[in-house]
Design an enzyme around this catalytic site. Structure first.
Site, PDB file in Angstrom:
ATOM      1  CB  SER A   1      -0.946   0.015   1.210  1.00  0.00           C
ATOM      2  OG  SER A   1      -2.029  -0.859   1.001  1.00  0.00           O
TER       3      SER A   1
ATOM      4  CE  LYS B   1      -4.513   1.990  -0.546  1.00  0.00           C
ATOM      5  NZ  LYS B   1      -3.879   0.769  -0.015  1.00  0.00           N
TER       6      LYS B   1
ATOM      7  CB  SER C   1      -4.019   1.707   4.030  1.00  0.00           C
ATOM      8  OG  SER C   1      -3.305   1.329   2.887  1.00  0.00           O
TER       9      SER C   1
END
Length: 325
Positions: free
Chosen positions: A105, A108, A165
Site C-alpha cells: 500500500s 498509494k 489505507s
C-alpha cells in the site's frame, strides 16, 4: 566563484550574477562539521544549455561529502532502506535502495500525489462527491467497506486512504479522476517517469499484489518528497491518529503508529502483504528539517517501525539544515 575548471572572485561577477548568487539557499550540515569554520564558497555547474545552475549545488556537494563521512554509521534489519532530506533531496543513508520490490500500500503515495496535484491545480475539490463503483467496492484488503453507489466527498475518501489505507477509496478516487483505474495507472507510471523513478512499474492504484508491480526504496523517497514538498496540506490527513467517517459510524485509526509514538511525525504511508513484507515511507520534521525514511520488506510490523525510527533518529542527530544568505 569556483567550478571544476576555473575560479574567479565575486567581484568579477556581473551585477545580475551577483544578485543571483546573493539569494539564500539550503545547506545540509553534518554534525562533525559544526565544530569547524568552513570558508564560504559557491559552485559553478553548467547545465545542458551551458548556463550556471543555482547555488543549491553547494547543498548537493555537502550532501555527497557528508554522506562519505558516515554512510554506514547506522544499520537497519530490513534488506532495503533509504533516508532522504526533503528540501535538498540529499540521500543520508542507503541500503540496496534500487532493489525492485513490491511496495504493497505504499503504492498509494503516488495515488495521493496525483489527487493532490489535481486539487491544488483546481481540477478537483475536496467537496466534490465521488460515487463508488462495483469495481472499487470489490478491492478487498484494507478498506472502509464502500457499498456500490455510495457517495463520499473527495476529502473523506482521501482521509480514508491516508489514515486506514482504504483500497476501495483509492480506486474510487482513481476512477473519478481518470475515468477508470487502468487510465489512472497510466498516469501513475507517466508521473513516475517524470520524477525519475526508474525502478518503478505500477499495475494498480492501491498496491494489491499484481505481477510486475514493483518499485524501490529510492523511488518511494522520490515520490514521497514530491508530495510532502509541494503539497503540504496533505499533512492535514497524514497526521491524523484517530477520526471517523459517515457521521461517526466508521472509526479510523492510523496504520502508521509513528503518528502517535514518534515526535514530529508528518506521515506518510504504510503497506504490507505476504509477498511485500512490512513496508513504510515515514516522514518527520524537527527544527525545520523534514526527513523521509523508507523501509521495504521488513519481517514484522514492529521491525518496520523500529527501522524507520532508527533512520530518523540518525538523521536528526547527525544533520542540521541551515539557510545560507
Amino acid at each position: 566563484l569556483c567550478s571544476l575548471g576555473s575560479c574567479r572572485s565575486t567581484d568579477e561577477l556581473q551585477p545580475q550574477e551577483q544578485s543571483y548568487y546573493n539569494r539564500p539557499f539550503w545547506i545540509l550540515q553534518h554534525e562533525k562539521w559544526r565544530r569547524h569554520e568552513i570558508s564560504c564558497f559557491l559552485i559553478q555547474c553548467p547545465t545542458e544549455k551551458g548556463e550556471i545552475t543555482m547555488k543549491k549545488a553547494l547543498a548537493l556537494l555537502c550532501a555527497v561529502l557528508t554522506l562519505s563521512v558516515s554512510v554506514r554509521a547506522v544499520e537497519v534489519s530490513a534488506p532495503s532502506a533509504l533516508l532522504m532530506e526533503k528540501d535538498t533531496g540529499a540521500v543520508l543513508y542507503a541500503k540496496d535502495e534500487h532493489a525492485k520490490l513490491e511496495p504493497a500500500s505504499v503504492t498509494k503515495i503516488m495515488t495521493i500525489l496525483l489527487v493532490m496535484e489535481a486539487i491544488d491545480s483546481g481540477v478537483l475539490h475536496y467537496e466534490d462527491v465521488v460515487t463508488a463503483s462495483p469495481h472499487a467496492c470489490s478491492m478487498g484488503g484494507s478498506q472502509i467497506w464502500l457499498k456500490e453507489g455510495e457517495q463520499l466527498t473527495v476529502g473523506d475518501m482521501l482521509k480514508a486512504v491516508c489514515v486506514v489505507s482504504a483500497n476501495d477509496c483509492a480506486v474510487a478516487l482513481a476512477e473519478h479522476l481518470a475515468g477508470s483505474e487502468d487510465a489512472f495507472v497510466e498516469r501513475m507510471n507517466q508521473r513516475a517517469a517524470e520524477l525519475g523513478m526508474n525502478d518503478t512499474t505500477f499495475r494498480n492504484a492501491c498496491g494489491l499484489p499484481a505481477e510486475g508491480h514493483v518499485t524501490s526504496a529510492y523511488d518511494i523517497a522520490l515520490m514521497s518528497r514530491e508530495l510532502m514538498l509541494h503539497h503540504p496540506d496533505i499533512r492535514n490527513y497524514t497526521t491524523i491518529w484517530m477520526d471517523a467517517l459517515r457521521d461517526g459510524a466508521s472509526s479510523l485509526v492510523n496504520t502508521n503508529k509513528l503518528v502517535r509514538f514518534y515526535d514530529g511525525t508528518t506521515g506518510l504511508k504504510t503497506g504490507s502483504t505476504n509477498a511485500a513484507g512490512y513496508c513504510i515511507s515515514a516522514t518527520a520534521e524537527r527544527d525545520g528539517m523534514e526527513l523521509i525514511a523508507v523501509i521495504l520488506k521488513g519481517k514484522t510490523s514492529a521491525e518496520r517501525f523500529q527501522d524507520a525510527q532508527v533512520l530518523l533518529n540518525y538523521g536528526f542527530s547527525a544533520y542540521t539544515l541551515k539557510t545560507v544568505v
